[in-house]
Design a protein around this motif. Structure first.
Motif, PDB file in Angstrom:
ATOM      1  N   ILE A   1      48.583  87.107  21.574  1.00 50.38           N
ATOM      2  CA  ILE A   1      49.133  87.595  20.212  1.00 50.38           C
ATOM      3  C   ILE A   1      48.745  89.362  21.378  1.00 50.38           C
ATOM      4  O   ILE A   1      49.275  90.593  20.896  1.00 50.38           O
ATOM      5  N   SER A   2      47.955  89.425  21.863  1.00 47.79           N
ATOM      6  CA  SER A   2      47.361  91.098  22.428  1.00 47.79           C
ATOM      7  C   SER A   2      46.259  90.728  23.741  1.00 47.79           C
ATOM      8  O   SER A   2      46.202  89.182  24.238  1.00 47.79           O
ATOM      9  N   GLY A   3      46.473  91.593  23.629  1.00 46.20           N
ATOM     10  CA  GLY A   3      45.458  91.517  25.191  1.00 46.20           C
ATOM     11  C   GLY A   3      43.450  91.183  24.938  1.00 46.20           C
ATOM     12  O   GLY A   3      43.671  90.491  25.807  1.00 46.20           O
ATOM     13  N   THR A   4      43.209  91.317  24.021  1.00 45.34           N
ATOM     14  CA  THR A   4      42.425  90.357  23.457  1.00 45.34           C
ATOM     15  C   THR A   4      41.974  89.221  23.581  1.00 45.34           C
ATOM     16  O   THR A   4      41.247  88.616  23.814  1.00 45.34           O
ATOM     17  N   HIS A   5      43.501  89.231  22.926  1.00 44.92           N
ATOM     18  CA  HIS A   5      43.872  87.037  23.088  1.00 44.92           C
ATOM     19  C   HIS A   5      43.331  87.031  24.521  1.00 44.92           C
ATOM     20  O   HIS A   5      43.359  85.367  24.342  1.00 44.92           O
TER      21      HIS A   5
ATOM     22  N   PRO B   1      32.311  95.376  28.344  1.00 46.99           N
ATOM     23  CA  PRO B   1      32.827  95.386  27.960  1.00 46.99           C
ATOM     24  C   PRO B   1      33.644  95.777  27.007  1.00 46.99           C
ATOM     25  O   PRO B   1      33.184  96.251  25.913  1.00 46.99           O
ATOM     26  N   TYR B   2      35.314  96.304  26.951  1.00 45.62           N
ATOM     27  CA  TYR B   2      35.769  96.659  25.844  1.00 45.62           C
ATOM     28  C   TYR B   2      35.330  96.023  24.819  1.00 45.62           C
ATOM     29  O   TYR B   2      35.170  95.346  24.364  1.00 45.62           O
ATOM     30  N   ASP B   3      35.602  96.921  23.032  1.00 47.88           N
ATOM     31  CA  ASP B   3      35.320  96.605  22.530  1.00 47.88           C
ATOM     32  C   ASP B   3      35.702  95.486  21.426  1.00 47.88           C
ATOM     33  O   ASP B   3      34.503  95.029  21.388  1.00 47.88           O
TER      34      ASP B   3
ATOM     35  N   VAL C   1      39.412  89.155  36.120  1.00 46.19           N
ATOM     36  CA  VAL C   1      40.121  90.749  35.820  1.00 46.19           C
ATOM     37  C   VAL C   1      40.354  91.625  34.474  1.00 46.19           C
ATOM     38  O   VAL C   1      41.369  90.789  34.226  1.00 46.19           O
ATOM     39  N   ASP C   2      39.589  92.124  33.273  1.00 48.70           N
ATOM     40  CA  ASP C   2      40.606  92.835  32.439  1.00 48.70           C
ATOM     41  C   ASP C   2      41.436  93.773  33.426  1.00 48.70           C
ATOM     42  O   ASP C   2      41.177  95.226  32.759  1.00 48.70           O
ATOM     43  N   ASN C   3      43.052  92.913  33.024  1.00 44.12           N
ATOM     44  CA  ASN C   3      43.910  94.218  33.645  1.00 44.12           C
ATOM     45  C   ASN C   3      44.455  95.508  33.300  1.00 44.12           C
ATOM     46  O   ASN C   3      45.478  96.157  33.045  1.00 44.12           O
ATOM     47  N   CYS C   4      43.997  95.411  31.658  1.00 42.65           N
ATOM     48  CA  CYS C   4      44.704  96.178  30.507  1.00 42.65           C
ATOM     49  C   CYS C   4      44.877  97.782  30.674  1.00 42.65           C
ATOM     50  O   CYS C   4      43.991  98.315  30.960  1.00 42.65           O
ATOM     51  N   TYR C   5      46.330  98.128  30.663  1.00 44.71           N
ATOM     52  CA  TYR C   5      46.516  99.285  31.143  1.00 44.71           C
ATOM     53  C   TYR C   5      46.142  99.842  32.744  1.00 44.71           C
ATOM     54  O   TYR C   5      46.715 100.639  33.378  1.00 44.71           O
ATOM     55  N   GLY C   6      46.275  98.834  33.589  1.00 40.63           N
ATOM     56  CA  GLY C   6      46.480  99.356  35.176  1.00 40.63           C
ATOM     57  C   GLY C   6      47.712  98.614  35.552  1.00 40.63           C
ATOM     58  O   GLY C   6      47.979  99.186  36.577  1.00 40.63           O
TER      59      GLY C   6
ATOM     60  N   ILE D   1      51.952  94.228  25.078  1.00 41.68           N
ATOM     61  CA  ILE D   1      52.827  96.281  24.495  1.00 41.68           C
ATOM     62  C   ILE D   1      51.933  96.682  25.179  1.00 41.68           C
ATOM     63  O   ILE D   1      51.629  98.163  24.519  1.00 41.68           O
ATOM     64  N   LYS D   2      51.239  96.671  26.150  1.00 39.58           N
ATOM     65  CA  LYS D   2      50.529  97.810  27.094  1.00 39.58           C
ATOM     66  C   LYS D   2      52.131  98.268  28.894  1.00 39.58           C
ATOM     67  O   LYS D   2      52.896  97.553  28.088  1.00 39.58           O
ATOM     68  N   ASN D   3      51.240  98.569  30.090  1.00 39.93           N
ATOM     69  CA  ASN D   3      52.100  98.625  30.759  1.00 39.93           C
ATOM     70  C   ASN D   3      53.027  97.759  31.311  1.00 39.93           C
ATOM     71  O   ASN D   3      54.629  98.290  31.031  1.00 39.93           O
TER      72      ASN D   3
HETATM   73  C1  PLP Z   1      43.523  97.250  24.596  1.00 44.61           C
HETATM   74  C2  PLP Z   1      42.593  96.876  25.811  1.00 44.61           C
HETATM   75  C3  PLP Z   1      42.195  95.508  25.468  1.00 44.61           C
HETATM   76  C4  PLP Z   1      42.514  94.989  24.657  1.00 44.61           C
HETATM   77  O1  PLP Z   1      44.020  93.956  24.016  1.00 44.61           O
HETATM   78  P1  PLP Z   1      44.338  94.407  22.855  1.00 44.61           P
HETATM   79  O2  PLP Z   1      45.720  94.140  22.879  1.00 44.61           O
HETATM   80  O3  PLP Z   1      44.474  96.046  21.795  1.00 44.61           O
HETATM   81  O4  PLP Z   1      43.780  93.238  21.795  1.00 44.61           O
HETATM   82  C5  PLP Z   1      41.148  94.872  26.076  1.00 44.61           C
HETATM   83  N1  PLP Z   1      41.131  95.523  27.292  1.00 44.61           N
HETATM   84  C6  PLP Z   1      40.788  97.339  27.860  1.00 44.61           C
HETATM   85  C7  PLP Z   1      40.061  97.571  29.190  1.00 44.61           C
HETATM   86  C8  PLP Z   1      42.038  97.932  26.773  1.00 44.61           C
HETATM   87  O5  PLP Z   1      42.562  98.906  27.867  1.00 44.61           O
END
Ligand code: PLP
Length: 426
Positions: free
Chosen positions: A96-100, A123-125, A211-216, A237-239
Motif C-alpha cells: 500500500i505504500s513505499g513504507t509497506h 532512515p526515513y521517518d 536500496v530504498d529507491n523512493c523518489y529515485g 504513487i511516486k516516480n
Molecule cells: C516516501 C518515502 C518513503 C516511504 O514511502 P511512503 O509511500 O510515503 O510510505 C520511504 N523512503 C523515502 C526516502 C521516501 O521518500
C-alpha cells in the motif's frame, strides 16, 4: 493575451517576478537538455521491456478473489524486473505504500538476531518506526532485529572508517536510502551507491544490500541493482507510477529475496502466486510507460524552484546546478510564515482542491506541526506537485513532483508570490 499577461491576469503574480522567472529559465535551460536526454533513455528502456515481454491487451484484464493466474500482473512484474535489471519483481496494489514495500522487504529477509546497518545515517521517518528506532508496536526490534548506522561526513561523504567499524558478525542487511527524504543531506547518486556497495562487499560478502529507491526511479540512466544492490523497493504513487497508478508498491531484486518478501506479503507457501489486481492494471502499465517523462517534469520544476529561490537569497538543497539523485527540492524559507504562505500558493495553483487553505497540524509520528500542500488527483501522491514542511527551525520546505512542467512552474511562482506579497519586508 500572451502567457505572461494570462498569469498576471488570472493568478495575480506581478510582472517583476515573471520577468525574473524568464531570466532564471534561460539560465537553467542547458540542464533541461540533460534531463530530456536521460528521460529519452529511460523511455526507451521502458518501451523495450514492454515489447520484450509482449505486453498486450489481454494483460489489462485483472483478477479478483485469490488472484491466481493473473497474467497481466505477472507480465507487469516481468517488465519491472527487466527495467530494474533484476531477476524478479513484486508489483502489487496490496503493497500500500513505499513504507509497506520496504517493511515487507526487510521483514521477509531478516530473522531474529540479525542486524540492519545503514551507511548514511538514520532512515526515513516511517522506517524508524518499522525498525524500532522509534518505539512502535510490532516493530522489527520486538522480533529481535537490531539496527546500527554510520553518519555521513558533512551530510555528503561516506565515513568509511565508521562503516567498517559498524559492520559486524550480526550484520545481515545493509539499508541504503537513495533519497535524502526529509533531511538536508545529499541524496545518493548511483555512482556513490556503487562505491559504498563495493566497499561493503569487501568487508562482508554475505550481506543483503537493500536500496530504498523512493523518489529515485528514472532520475538517472541506471538503477540500484546495476550498482550492485541485491534488492530495491519503492512506491507507485511516486516516480514509477507516473502519476497514474492509484496505489501500490514494488520490490525488485534477486529471486530468493523477492520470494522471501512475497512470503511475508501474502503467506509462507503462497508468495507471488496469489494477489488480485482488481482492475488497476491498465493504470499501472500506462503510468510506468509515462514515468520517465513525468520524472523529467518533476526534475525541471525542482531546478526552476532552486534557481528562483536562490535569486531571492534562500538556501537550497540541492543547489540549482548540483547533480540530482532524486526529485526532492528542499528550501530553507527562514520563517514559519514563509513556509505557510509558500505552501498555500502551491495549493492554490493545484488542479484539485485549489480552493482549500492548508493549515499546519499535529501529524502522527512528528514532533511538531506539519503543513502539507497537495491538490492531487491521487490522494497523497507526491509525484504530483506537492510541498510539505515541519513547522520548526530552520523552516525547510520540501517540494516535489509535477506531472507537467507548466503546472510546476506556475505553482512555484504562485507559492513564491504568495510568500513575497504577504511578507512585510517586500
Ligand atoms: C516516501 C518515502 C518513503 C516511504 O514511502 P511512503 O509511500 O510515503 O510510505 C520511504 N523512503 C523515502 C526516502 C521516501 O521518500
Amino acid at each position: 493575451m500572451n502567457n505572461d499577461e494570462f498569469i498576471t491576469h488570472n493568478f495575480g503574480i506581478d510582472k517583476e517576478l515573471i520577468n525574473l522567472s524568464k531570466k532564471v529559465l534561460s539560465e537553467v535551460e542547458y540542464l533541461f537538455k540533460e534531463i530530456d536526454e536521460t528521460a529519452e533513455f529511460n523511455q526507451l528502456k521502458v518501451l523495450s521491456a514492454m515489447q520484450k515481454n509482449r505486453v498486450g491487451e489481454a494483460h489489462f484484464s485483472s483478477t479478483t478473489g485469490y488472484g491466481y493466474n493473473d497474467l497481466g500482473r505477472d507480465a507487469l512484474e516481468d517488465v519491472y524486473a527487466d527495467i530494474f535489471r533484476a531477476e524478479s519483481a513484486l508489483v502489487r496494489p496490496q503493497l500500500i505504500s513505499g513504507t509497506h514495500a520496504l517493511y515487507v522487504a526487510l521483514s521477509g529477509n531478516l530473522r531474529p538476531g540479525d542486524e540492519i546497518f545503514s551507511p548514511a545515517g538514520l532512515p526515513y521517518d516511517t522506517l524508524q518506526g518499522v525498525i524500532g528506532i522509534r518505539e512502535e508496536k510490532g516493530s522489527l526490534k520486538e522480533y529481535g532485529i537490531t539496527f546500527n548506522c554510520a553518519e555521513l561526513i558533512d551530510e555528503k561523504d561516506f565515513d568509511y572508517d565508521a562503516i567498517k567499524k559498524g559492520i559486524n558478525e550480526k550484520t545481515r542487511l545493509i539499508l541504503i536510502q537513495r533519497s535524502k527524504g526529509y533531511t538536508t543531506r545529499q541524496s545518493l547518486s548511483i555512482d556513490k551507491i556503487r562505491e559504498v556497495i563495493s566497499f561493503i562487499r569487501n568487508i562482508k560478502k554475505d550481506v543483503i544490500i537493500l536500496v530504498d529507491n523512493c523518489y529515485g526511479e528514472f532520475v538517472e540512466k541506471e538503477e540500484p541493482i546495476e550498482a550492485g544492490a541485491d534488492i530495491a523497493a519503492g512506491s507507485l504513487i511516486k516516480n514509477p507510477g507516473g502519476g497514474l497508478a492509484p496505489s501500490g508498491g514494488y520490490i525488485v531484486g534477486k529471486e530468493e529475496y523477492v520470494e522471501n518478501a512475497a512470503y511475508r506479503l501474502t503467506a509462507p507457501g503462497i508468495g507471488k502466486e496469489a494477489g488480485p489486481t482488481l482492475g488497476i492494471l491498465p493504470l499501472l502499465f500506462q503510468g510506468l510507460f509515462l514515468a520517465p517523462q513525468t520524472v523529467s517534469m518533476s526534475l525541471k520544476s525542482a531546478i526552476f524552484a532552486a534557481k528562483l529561490f536562490e535569486e531571492y537569497g534562500f538556501e537550497t538543497f540541492p543547489k540549482w546546478d548540483d547533480k540530482r539523485a532524486d526529485i526532492v527540492q528542499a528550501v530553507n524559507l527562514k520563517s514559519a510564515e514563509n513556509v505557510i504562505n509558500f505552501c498555500r500558493g502551491i495549493q492554490a495553483a493545484s488542479p484539485v482542491d485549489s480552493f482549500v487553505t492548508p493549515e499546519p497540524w499535529d501529524m502522527p509520528g512528528y514532533d511538531c506541526p506539519v503543513i502539507m500542500a497537495a491538490g492531487t488527483f491521487v490522494s497523497g501522491s507526491s509525484i504530483e506537485l506537492s510541498a510539505d514542511a515541519p513547522i520548526k527551525e530552520p523552516y525547510t520546505v520540501f517540494l516535489q513532483g509535477g506531472l507537467s512542467f507548466y503546472h510546476g512552474k506556475l505553482g512555484i511562482l504562485l507559492g513564491l508570490w504568495n510568500m513575497l506579497s504577504n511578507n512585510d519586508e517586500h
